[in-house]
Design an enzyme around this catalytic site. Structure first.
Site, PDB file in Angstrom:
ATOM      1  N   SER A 104      -3.920   0.841  -6.749  1.00 28.90           N
ATOM      2  CA  SER A 104      -5.249   1.129  -7.284  1.00 28.90           C
ATOM      3  C   SER A 104      -6.111  -0.127  -7.304  1.00 28.90           C
ATOM      4  CB  SER A 104      -5.119   1.774  -8.664  1.00 28.90           C
ATOM      5  OG  SER A 104      -6.327   2.348  -9.072  1.00 28.90           O
ATOM      6  N   ASP A 248     -12.743   1.742  -5.558  1.00 26.93           N
ATOM      7  CA  ASP A 248     -11.545   0.919  -5.587  1.00 26.93           C
ATOM      8  C   ASP A 248     -10.691   1.237  -4.354  1.00 26.93           C
ATOM      9  OD1 ASP A 248     -10.817   3.450  -6.441  1.00 26.93           O
ATOM     10  OD2 ASP A 248      -9.395   2.744  -7.941  1.00 26.93           O
ATOM     11  N   ASP A 250      -8.042   2.925  -3.603  1.00 26.34           N
ATOM     12  CA  ASP A 250      -7.541   4.278  -3.321  1.00 26.34           C
ATOM     13  C   ASP A 250      -8.596   5.346  -3.583  1.00 26.34           C
ATOM     14  OD1 ASP A 250      -7.294   3.854  -6.122  1.00 26.34           O
ATOM     15  OD2 ASP A 250      -5.778   5.414  -6.285  1.00 26.34           O
ATOM     16  N   ASP A 252     -10.406   6.583  -6.110  1.00 26.69           N
ATOM     17  CA  ASP A 252     -10.489   7.557  -7.203  1.00 26.69           C
ATOM     18  C   ASP A 252     -11.473   7.112  -8.286  1.00 26.69           C
ATOM     19  OD1 ASP A 252      -8.939   5.534  -8.321  1.00 26.69           O
ATOM     20  OD2 ASP A 252      -7.306   6.834  -8.969  1.00 26.69           O
TER      21      ASP A 252
END
Length: 461
Positions: A104, A248, A250, A252
């Site tokens: 993340s 970010d 990833d 999300d």
């Protein structure tokens, strides 16, 4: 160097000794523990895997895939992908689980395994404990040569994800096209470049790309906080753009920058999206207890009901289902659109925000000015291991028993439109203290007051 094994997953820094850092051996053991858990409840499991662009992702993906295959589990590898895309692929493929290899917002020297259930949602604490127990035991069976799982590759699902967002009833592609937006995107050289950018272009948005090549070489700290976003803020301030979009690694979490180079405020991504959703569709909203009060204010403005959950996406999702919420998420820029899927999704967030901005007809900074202006102060107190943290929190509850108190997640005390929350960490001996007020100074003063209370309680025990 760090390795953190917990019921919410496995994460750590790359290199060094197995058991001290995130090594290939740790990845294999944890993947095998997850596979063993799946096989407890599914006769022939199928798992979706995907990764962000960080350098360790490709080799770790192969380790995960080969481990599961050797347990007789079929694997569909999406390659470079996003966390919400993998979540949607689990649902579309009717798979029994999913693994996203991403740390993340952590730096490129970290990686992690995020684990999903057959609903494309993060596994529960109870399920995580079973996975952890399996991964630390030798009681795992592998398949005989004729019963190995099969590996297939599928790079279609980012396109599928975009397609589903464009078809969402509250995403008005024509309004966005008509607005003629010019947007700067900072994808921190990860998979936002292969997901957010094509989504925006399919909505007729003119895109200026910053760090959109998925090389995994993060040009700055990848957490989308104002102190890490100086270049995109400068680009907005000195150019003629309508919005800055930051995700970010990833994809999300979604942070937005106004046309004048000022951050919209990560806490306010969800607030703005919820404002638009509730204007079209009445219903409940949910965020966690550490998120801004502004969502509650906006929800009540629309005549709807706000509910708070414990911190953590799994808790937000559980509360959303319990209250049949139409929109929810977390104050870190995580937007959850339940009629798309139950997971934080920056692609859905940006499409709904641009629809809102297009219909608003004015600038992003003017939209931001329509919302209550709260400030959050985030602090922590480090404690020695022998201190009874629960006892400290109990003493705080007693001291402030005349105020409204919520104990769903630590202790949250309300003072009219101000609040302070104290939470103990699950992984280290610290207490986190978050406070919110309509002024930054007051929020910091409130946090310091509680920190002094804690220190006084400790000194008297």
């Amino acid at each position: 160097m760090t390795l953190i094994k917990s019921i919410s997953g496995l994460r750590g820094t790359i290199g060094g000794k197995a058991g001290d850092n995130l090594s290939p051996l740790d990845v294999v053991k944890f993947a095998a523990g997850y596979g063993a858990w799946l096989k407890d409840t599914h006769k022939k499991p199928k798992v979706i895997i995907g990764r962000d662009a960080r350098p360790s992702g490709a080799s770790f993906t192969q380790l995960v895939a080969n481990t599961l295959i050797n347990q007789g589990i079929d694997v569909i590898d999406l390659g470079l992908s996003t966390t919400p895309t993998v979540e949607m692929a689990v649902l579309a493929e009717k798979a029994q689980g999913g693994i996203i290899l991403t740390a993340s917002h952590n730096p490129a020297g970290w990686n992690a395994l995020k684990l999903l259930n057959n609903r494309g949602e993060f596994i529960s604490a109870e399920e995580g404990k079973v996975v952890l127990d399996y991964s630390e035991s030798s009681d795992i069976e592998f398949a005989q040569s004729g019963k190995l799982g099969k590996l297939s590759n599928n790079d279609f699902y980012i396109d599928y994800h975009i397609e589903q967002i464009l078809k969402h009833p509250l995403v008005d592609v024509e309004a966005i096209k008509k607005a003629g937006f010019k947007v700067v995107v900072d994808a921190v050289n990860s998979t936002g470049g292969v997901s957010i950018v094509p989504l925006l272009r399919q909505m007729g948005v003119e895109v200026k790309e910053l760090f959109c090549e998925p090389t995994g070489n993060f040009p700055h700290n990848p957490e989308p906080l104002p102190e890490n976003l100086q270049q995109i803020c400068s680009e907005l301030e000195n150019g003629s753009y309508d919005l800055g979009v930051v995700v970010d690694p990833d994809v999300d979490r979604l942070a937005l920058i106004c046309e004048n180079g000022e951050p919209f405020g990560e806490e306010y991504t969800l607030v703005a999206v919820a404002d638009y959703v509730l204007s079209q569709k009445k219903g409940n909203t949910v965020s966690n207890l550490s998120s801004t009060r502004a969502l509650r204010d906006v929800t009540e403005k629309h005549g709807c009901e706000y509910n708070a959950s414990a911190v953590g996406e799994v808790h937000v999702v559980s509360k959303m289902k319990e209250t049949n919420a139409v929109i929810g998420g977390e104050g870190n820029g995580g937007v959850i659109v339940p009629d798309l899927h139950y997971g934080r999704d920056a692609l859905a967030g940006v499409a709904l925000f641009l629809t809102h901005l297009a219909k608003f007809g004015k600038s992003a900074s003017m939209l931001r000015a329509t919302y209550p202006n709260y400030h959050i102060s985030k602090n922590k107190i480090e404690l020695t291991p022998e201190i009874n943290v629960d006892g400290v929190l109990d003493a705080i509850k007693e001291k402030y028993k005349g105020q409204p108190i919520n104990t769903i997640d630590g202790v949250k005390i309300e003072f009219d439109k101000e609040w302070v929350q104290l939470r103990k960490s699950n992984t280290e001996p610290i207490i986190r203290i978050f406070a919110e007020s309509e002024s930054q100074n007051t929020a910091e003063h409130l946090a310091k007051k509680l920190m002094m209370d804690i220190k006084e309680i400790i000194s008297n025990t």
